[in-house]
Design an enzyme around this catalytic site. Sequence first.
Site, short mmCIF file in Angstrom:
data_model
loop_
_atom_site.label_atom_id
_atom_site.label_comp_id
_atom_site.label_asym_id
_atom_site.label_seq_id
_atom_site.Cartn_x
_atom_site.Cartn_y
_atom_site.Cartn_z
N ASN A 208 32.89 30.89 -25.07
CA ASN A 208 32.16 32.08 -24.64
C ASN A 208 32.20 33.11 -25.77
O ASN A 208 32.72 32.84 -26.84
CB ASN A 208 32.76 32.62 -23.34
CG ASN A 208 34.23 32.91 -23.49
OD1 ASN A 208 34.63 33.72 -24.29
ND2 ASN A 208 35.05 32.21 -22.71
N LYS A 287 31.94 11.40 -32.35
CA LYS A 287 30.84 12.35 -32.22
C LYS A 287 29.71 11.77 -31.35
O LYS A 287 29.35 10.60 -31.51
CB LYS A 287 30.31 12.63 -33.64
CG LYS A 287 29.29 13.71 -33.70
CD LYS A 287 28.77 13.87 -35.12
CE LYS A 287 27.57 14.80 -35.12
NZ LYS A 287 26.72 14.60 -36.27
N LYS A 335 38.55 40.32 -7.15
CA LYS A 335 39.46 39.59 -8.06
C LYS A 335 40.86 40.19 -8.02
O LYS A 335 41.85 39.46 -8.04
CB LYS A 335 38.91 39.62 -9.49
CG LYS A 335 37.74 38.68 -9.70
CD LYS A 335 37.16 38.76 -11.10
CE LYS A 335 35.85 37.97 -11.15
NZ LYS A 335 35.09 38.19 -12.37
N LYS A 339 43.57 37.55 -6.64
CA LYS A 339 44.48 37.01 -7.67
C LYS A 339 45.81 37.76 -7.69
O LYS A 339 46.62 37.57 -8.59
CB LYS A 339 43.79 37.06 -9.04
CG LYS A 339 42.49 36.23 -9.08
CD LYS A 339 41.94 36.12 -10.49
CE LYS A 339 40.59 35.42 -10.50
NZ LYS A 339 40.33 34.70 -11.74
N1 CTP Z 1 41.34 34.05 -15.63
C1 CTP Z 1 42.37 33.14 -15.74
N2 CTP Z 1 42.12 31.81 -15.68
C2 CTP Z 1 40.86 31.35 -15.51
C3 CTP Z 1 39.81 32.27 -15.40
C4 CTP Z 1 40.07 33.61 -15.48
O1 CTP Z 1 43.53 33.56 -15.89
N3 CTP Z 1 40.65 30.04 -15.46
C5 CTP Z 1 41.65 35.50 -15.68
C6 CTP Z 1 41.04 36.25 -16.84
O2 CTP Z 1 41.91 36.27 -17.95
C7 CTP Z 1 40.82 37.64 -16.25
C8 CTP Z 1 40.57 37.36 -14.78
O3 CTP Z 1 41.09 36.06 -14.51
O4 CTP Z 1 41.97 38.45 -16.36
C9 CTP Z 1 39.14 37.41 -14.35
O5 CTP Z 1 38.37 36.59 -15.18
P1 CTP Z 1 36.80 36.45 -14.95
O6 CTP Z 1 36.27 35.42 -15.92
O7 CTP Z 1 36.16 37.81 -14.92
O8 CTP Z 1 36.73 35.91 -13.46
P2 CTP Z 1 36.76 34.52 -12.79
O9 CTP Z 1 37.92 34.47 -11.86
O10 CTP Z 1 36.67 33.41 -13.80
O11 CTP Z 1 35.45 34.60 -11.89
P3 CTP Z 1 33.90 34.50 -12.30
O12 CTP Z 1 33.83 33.74 -13.60
O13 CTP Z 1 33.33 33.77 -11.15
O14 CTP Z 1 33.41 35.92 -12.41
#
Ligand code: CTP
Length: 403
Positions: A208, A287, A335, A339
């Site tokens: 990303n 590959k 979230k 979480k």
């Molecule tokens: N995060 C994590 N592990 C993952 C995905 C996310 O620890 N596999 C943590 C990120 O570091 C951040 C938080 O969760 O602190 C939110 O991440 P975000 O990408 O905004 O949310 P997601 O839970 O992945 O939800 P979505 O992608 O559906 O918005």
Amino acid sequence: MLKNKNIVLGITGGIAAYKAAELTRALIKEGANVKVIMTESAGKFITPLTMRTLSQNQVYTDMFVPVDKYDIAHIALADFADAFVIAPATANIIGKIASGIGDDLLSTTIMAQDKPTLICPAMNDKMLSNPVVQENISKIKKIGYVVMESAEGELACKTKGKGRLPEIPKIMEEIKRILASKDFKGVKVLITAGPTEEPLDPVRFITNMSSGKMGYALASAAHGRGAKAILISGPTSLPSPPVEKIIKVRTAKEMHKAVLDNYKKVDVIIKAAAVADYRPKVTLKEKIKKDTKKISLKLEKNPDIISEVGKNKGKRILVGFAMETQNLLANARNKLISKNMDLIVANNLREEGAGFRTDTNIITIIDRSGKIESLGKMTKIGAAGVILDRVKKLLGRKGKGKK
Ligand code: CTP
């Protein structure tokens, strides 16, 4: 925060010396007391009179002219300073500091002091990348000097490259950071940063846009405030910040393992990393060739690292990030609760000056009581400072401690 702070500004002989005038004005404007030491070569680029007028203080150029009747210049200036800044810093002064050479007022004063010291190198790009100069920079960083990254762009010698004096606002931020109180002394902080990479084959991966800048700013700010910081970083092109330990990982699985191996040792966990939610179900050893007409990718879910930590966090403070493109507050609040975080830092990717790869961010901090604090556009270093201030308050309330 610079009000009544005493800054000794060392100017050495490079074309960027004229920018020291602007830096002095910025320091004075914020209420600092500035005393300037100029080397002989700095005097070829900018006059002591300019610096005296701007700093409203005597300018120090000569080792053997006493500050007043009783004081010895290099000792008096060392006593006066809350912090030292050398801007611009030439390869020469960096080399002298690294080798313990004191042959003029600036090099002698730097050697005779133990205050927070910021070095802002500015020189020709080839000079900067010279292995000897790089070795000297590493050496002085190890001793505890804070060395800023030079900026990239057009150089005075008409070439383009890395070697410009960092922008004045960035130097100002860094001066504030090194002067900040050590209010995280004794606190252990784990920070994750950057993207993860999920390989498809030996040459391709899913990732990303995360640059790691926000997480690195947090790590560096935590360290600056006296914390023992562990940084777990996905792949970035950023220079390593000065922390207790850096663990470099590539994939979400590796980050997951690194976090689980370390989070029990700390008091605060800040998850700024943009973890890939999915990884390819299989990673091919060879590959992928383009001989098939259609290709479909099978993905599987990565572990949600912060959720796992949230379940077993005990008294630890857990801070997460939410990067959204819509319904910022509602998504972030969900979230935070689901979480089990203590704070969530939300930012909207669609806002100009927020999100990935920028040096600025526009953050909203939400806590478990539902309090929402929307902050305006600020640098990521500034945002890191505010986030740590909020963490500090929680540490005070909960009573610092693990388990
Ligand atoms: N995060 C994590 N592990 C993952 C995905 C996310 O620890 N596999 C943590 C990120 O570091 C951040 C938080 O969760 O602190 C939110 O991440 P975000 O990408 O905004 O949310 P997601 O839970 O992945 O939800 P979505 O992608 O559906 O918005």
